[in-house]
Design a protein around this motif. Structure first.
Motif, PDB file in Angstrom:
ATOM      1  N   ASP A  45       0.810  -1.218   0.000  1.00  0.00           N
ATOM      2  CA  ASP A  45       0.000   0.000   0.000  1.00  0.00           C
ATOM      3  C   ASP A  45       0.844   1.268   0.000  1.00  0.00           C
ATOM      4  O   ASP A  45       0.354   2.366   0.217  1.00  0.00           O
ATOM      5  N   SER A  46       2.142   1.105  -0.248  1.00  0.00           N
ATOM      6  CA  SER A  46       3.052   2.236  -0.381  1.00  0.00           C
ATOM      7  C   SER A  46       4.108   1.893  -1.413  1.00  0.00           C
ATOM      8  O   SER A  46       4.471   0.723  -1.591  1.00  0.00           O
ATOM      9  N   LEU A  47       4.597   2.908  -2.093  1.00  0.00           N
ATOM     10  CA  LEU A  47       5.756   2.736  -2.962  1.00  0.00           C
ATOM     11  C   LEU A  47       7.022   2.813  -2.111  1.00  0.00           C
ATOM     12  O   LEU A  47       7.044   3.413  -1.045  1.00  0.00           O
ATOM     13  N   HIS A  48       8.090   2.197  -2.609  1.00  0.00           N
ATOM     14  CA  HIS A  48       9.388   2.386  -1.972  1.00  0.00           C
ATOM     15  C   HIS A  48      10.266   3.202  -2.918  1.00  0.00           C
ATOM     16  O   HIS A  48       9.799   3.658  -3.972  1.00  0.00           O
ATOM     17  N   VAL A  49      11.517   3.398  -2.588  1.00  0.00           N
ATOM     18  CA  VAL A  49      12.333   4.332  -3.356  1.00  0.00           C
ATOM     19  C   VAL A  49      12.580   3.858  -4.782  1.00  0.00           C
ATOM     20  O   VAL A  49      12.838   4.668  -5.670  1.00  0.00           O
ATOM     21  N   GLY A  50      12.499   2.548  -5.041  1.00  0.00           N
ATOM     22  CA  GLY A  50      12.614   2.071  -6.415  1.00  0.00           C
ATOM     23  C   GLY A  50      11.473   2.586  -7.271  1.00  0.00           C
ATOM     24  O   GLY A  50      11.670   2.975  -8.430  1.00  0.00           O
ATOM     25  N   GLY A  51      10.269   2.619  -6.716  1.00  0.00           N
ATOM     26  CA  GLY A  51       9.120   3.155  -7.431  1.00  0.00           C
ATOM     27  C   GLY A  51       9.215   4.656  -7.614  1.00  0.00           C
ATOM     28  O   GLY A  51       8.721   5.207  -8.603  1.00  0.00           O
ATOM     29  N   LYS A 236      17.145  -0.812   0.414  1.00  0.00           N
ATOM     30  CA  LYS A 236      17.010  -1.915   1.369  1.00  0.00           C
ATOM     31  C   LYS A 236      17.909  -1.645   2.570  1.00  0.00           C
ATOM     32  O   LYS A 236      19.047  -1.196   2.426  1.00  0.00           O
ATOM     33  N   THR A 237      17.386  -1.903   3.754  1.00  0.00           N
ATOM     34  CA  THR A 237      18.178  -1.795   4.973  1.00  0.00           C
ATOM     35  C   THR A 237      18.008  -3.087   5.762  1.00  0.00           C
ATOM     36  O   THR A 237      17.258  -3.980   5.361  1.00  0.00           O
ATOM     37  N   GLU A 238      18.688  -3.165   6.889  1.00  0.00           N
ATOM     38  CA  GLU A 238      18.539  -4.351   7.735  1.00  0.00           C
ATOM     39  C   GLU A 238      17.110  -4.497   8.236  1.00  0.00           C
ATOM     40  O   GLU A 238      16.655  -5.591   8.551  1.00  0.00           O
ATOM     41  N   ARG A 239      16.394  -3.373   8.295  1.00  0.00           N
ATOM     42  CA  ARG A 239      15.007  -3.423   8.772  1.00  0.00           C
ATOM     43  C   ARG A 239      14.005  -3.565   7.628  1.00  0.00           C
ATOM     44  O   ARG A 239      12.801  -3.548   7.851  1.00  0.00           O
ATOM     45  N   GLY A 240      14.501  -3.666   6.408  1.00  0.00           N
ATOM     46  CA  GLY A 240      13.605  -3.837   5.265  1.00  0.00           C
ATOM     47  C   GLY A 240      13.691  -2.677   4.295  1.00  0.00           C
ATOM     48  O   GLY A 240      14.663  -1.920   4.273  1.00  0.00           O
ATOM     49  N   ALA A 253      14.349   8.209   9.608  1.00  0.00           N
ATOM     50  CA  ALA A 253      15.005   7.029   9.027  1.00  0.00           C
ATOM     51  C   ALA A 253      15.240   7.236   7.536  1.00  0.00           C
ATOM     52  O   ALA A 253      16.262   6.793   6.992  1.00  0.00           O
ATOM     53  N   PHE A 254      14.290   7.892   6.870  1.00  0.00           N
ATOM     54  CA  PHE A 254      14.422   8.205   5.449  1.00  0.00           C
ATOM     55  C   PHE A 254      15.631   9.111   5.231  1.00  0.00           C
ATOM     56  O   PHE A 254      16.480   8.843   4.370  1.00  0.00           O
ATOM     57  N   TYR A 255      15.742  10.165   6.016  1.00  0.00           N
ATOM     58  CA  TYR A 255      16.877  11.089   5.921  1.00  0.00           C
ATOM     59  C   TYR A 255      18.196  10.362   6.178  1.00  0.00           C
ATOM     60  O   TYR A 255      19.172  10.538   5.438  1.00  0.00           O
ATOM     61  N   GLN A 256      18.215   9.538   7.222  1.00  0.00           N
ATOM     62  CA  GLN A 256      19.442   8.828   7.575  1.00  0.00           C
ATOM     63  C   GLN A 256      19.885   7.870   6.475  1.00  0.00           C
ATOM     64  O   GLN A 256      21.081   7.666   6.250  1.00  0.00           O
ATOM     65  N   TYR A 257      18.914   7.266   5.778  1.00  0.00           N
ATOM     66  CA  TYR A 257      19.289   6.359   4.689  1.00  0.00           C
ATOM     67  C   TYR A 257      20.099   7.108   3.636  1.00  0.00           C
ATOM     68  O   TYR A 257      21.156   6.644   3.198  1.00  0.00           O
TER      69      TYR A 257
END
Length: 428
Positions: A45-51, A236-240, A253-257
């Motif tokens: 129900d959400s896009l991720h950064v690939g999308g 992708k991170t260790e948390r998904g 978390a988005f900023y830190q990535y």
């Protein structure tokens, strides 16, 4: 961005991986506003950064004067695209699929203009596929789709040769996506399909079907996949996965990535995902090469991406959380915020009553938080000025922690030295 500069823009950003007809596509784009579509698989129900990379491609076309169609695969999502997959996906229920479609559609409205002169269209292929019977689809579409062409596609061959194999359901996916291109051409004058490089087989299948069914010349364009320099998928991170939904991936978390992206990957991320202009891009590239320790490019990438995806409030929240982690004033924080900021920090849980009466002795608190192995080590750290409660240095060896010392509803943040944190939790 003028229309004539779109191809140049995509080229310097490294966003052109394959084209079906380079000269023909350039001529078409130069002839006037065109319609381009990209499909999005509603597997969540959400896009991720690939999308997001594909959304930015549509956005670039729109800013160049063209009309984008964001196609959510309500019908194709019932099957699952085998491209780039080693095994078949679990099929989603109709209810879950609709919830995913609704969530993804809402996010897209943040990135595309649905009201301007070249207003974007948000479509769901279930709208035109739901009325098709199996026999009608075979008669109208299947007869124009040679099996030999399907067997020649890499996405099909690789799965046929794999241990998992390929079901007839997934085998049919290419027909459905190819027909999407035909339908969009017929109903909306769409002659261009874009997507990630893993969609090349599906795109060319649609172009071939358009020629056979409509006698039209259609065009395809793919961008590279968003990968790290060593070939791993980004986001992708260790948390998904890194999601665009702040409830799944917080702005912090988005900023830190992004601020932690490797030097080898940061300039490619800026080129692929942002609208930072070439002059600033070149300056950031120069700074990264001459002084990588400043991490100027990473900071700019993180700032741009967080503000773009989560707005001013999201960026402000992320920056505040970052400052807290690096010793800034905590102020009014929530349990959730502190859990996100200190997600990798050891924590211990104590009875709430420990904060009652005289309170919890700071020396015992440091030991409970794992910041001191003995009372003498704790005392020495306090004496040396290296102990902090909620990022405020303390010097009183006899300090007792009580409820007013909570940084949030249930958490006290302890620190020894510059970066060694420990959390004490006191559930209500």
């Amino acid at each position: 961005m003028p229309e004539a500069n779109l191809i140049d823009e995509l080229s310097w950003r490294g966003l052109i991986h394959q084209q079906t007809d380079e000269a023909g596509l350039a001529k078409l784009l130069a002839s006037g506003p065109q319609t381009v579509y990209i499909g999005f698989d509603p597997t969540a129900d959400s896009l991720h950064v690939g999308g997001l990379m594909q959304l930015m491609m549509l956005r670039r076309f729109q800013k160049a004067g063209h009309r984008p169609i964001a196609l959510v695969g309500g019908a194709t999502g019932m099957i699952g695209d085998p491209s780039g997959k080693s095994e078949e996906r679990n099929l989603l229920s109709a209810e879950q699929l609709q919830a995913n479609v609704d969530g993804v559609a809402q996010q897209m409205r943040r990135f595309l203009d649905f009201e301007g002169d070249q207003a974007a269209l948000l479509l769901n292929n279930f709208q035109w596929m739901q009325g098709y019977s199996y026999l009608e689809f075979l008669r109208d579409v299947g007869k124009s789709f040679p099996v030999g062409a399907m067997m020649g596609k890499e996405s099909v061959r690789s799965r046929l040769d794999s241990e998992a194999g390929l079901s007839y359901t997934e085998f049919s996916y290419m027909l459905l996506q190819a027909y999407d291109f035909v339908h969009l051409c017929k109903e909306h004058g769409c002659k261009i399909q874009a997507g990630g490089s893993d969609q090349w087989g599906n795109i060319t299948a649609g172009i071939d079907l358009g020629r056979r069914m409509l006698g039209e010349q259609l065009f395809g364009l793919t961008a590279p996949l968003l990968t790290t320099s060593d070939g791993r998928k980004m986001g992708k991170t260790e948390r998904g996965a890194v999601w665009l939904d702040p409830a799944r991936t917080s702005p912090y978390a988005f900023y830190q990535y992004w601020v932690n992206v490797a030097d080898a990957d940061v300039m490619r991320c800026i080129a692929y995902l942002t609208e930072i202009e070439k002059a600033e891009y070149d300056e950031l590239a120069s700074q990264t090469e001459s002084d990588p320790g400043r991490r100027a490019a990473q900071k700019r990438l993180a700032q741009w991406m967080t503000e773009f995806c989560h707005g001013d409030d999201g960026l402000e929240s992320a920056m505040k959380a970052t400052q807290i982690f690096f010793g800034g004033e905590i102020g009014d924080a929530t349990d959730q915020q502190l859990s996100e900021i200190f997600a990798d920090v050891p924590s211990s849980e104590l009875e709430r009553s420990a904060l009652g009466g005289e309170g919890l002795w700071i020396v015992e608190a440091l030991q409970n938080a794992g910041l001191a192995g003995s009372s003498s080590e704790a005392r020495r750290a306090i004496k040396d000025g290296g102990v902090y409660v909620n990022n405020e240095r303390i010097s009183d060896m006899n300090l007792k922690l009580t409820e007013p010392d909570l940084a949030s509803e249930t958490v006290i943040v302890l620190r020894k030295g510059k970066r060694k944190y420990g959390l004490l939790r006191f559930p209500k």
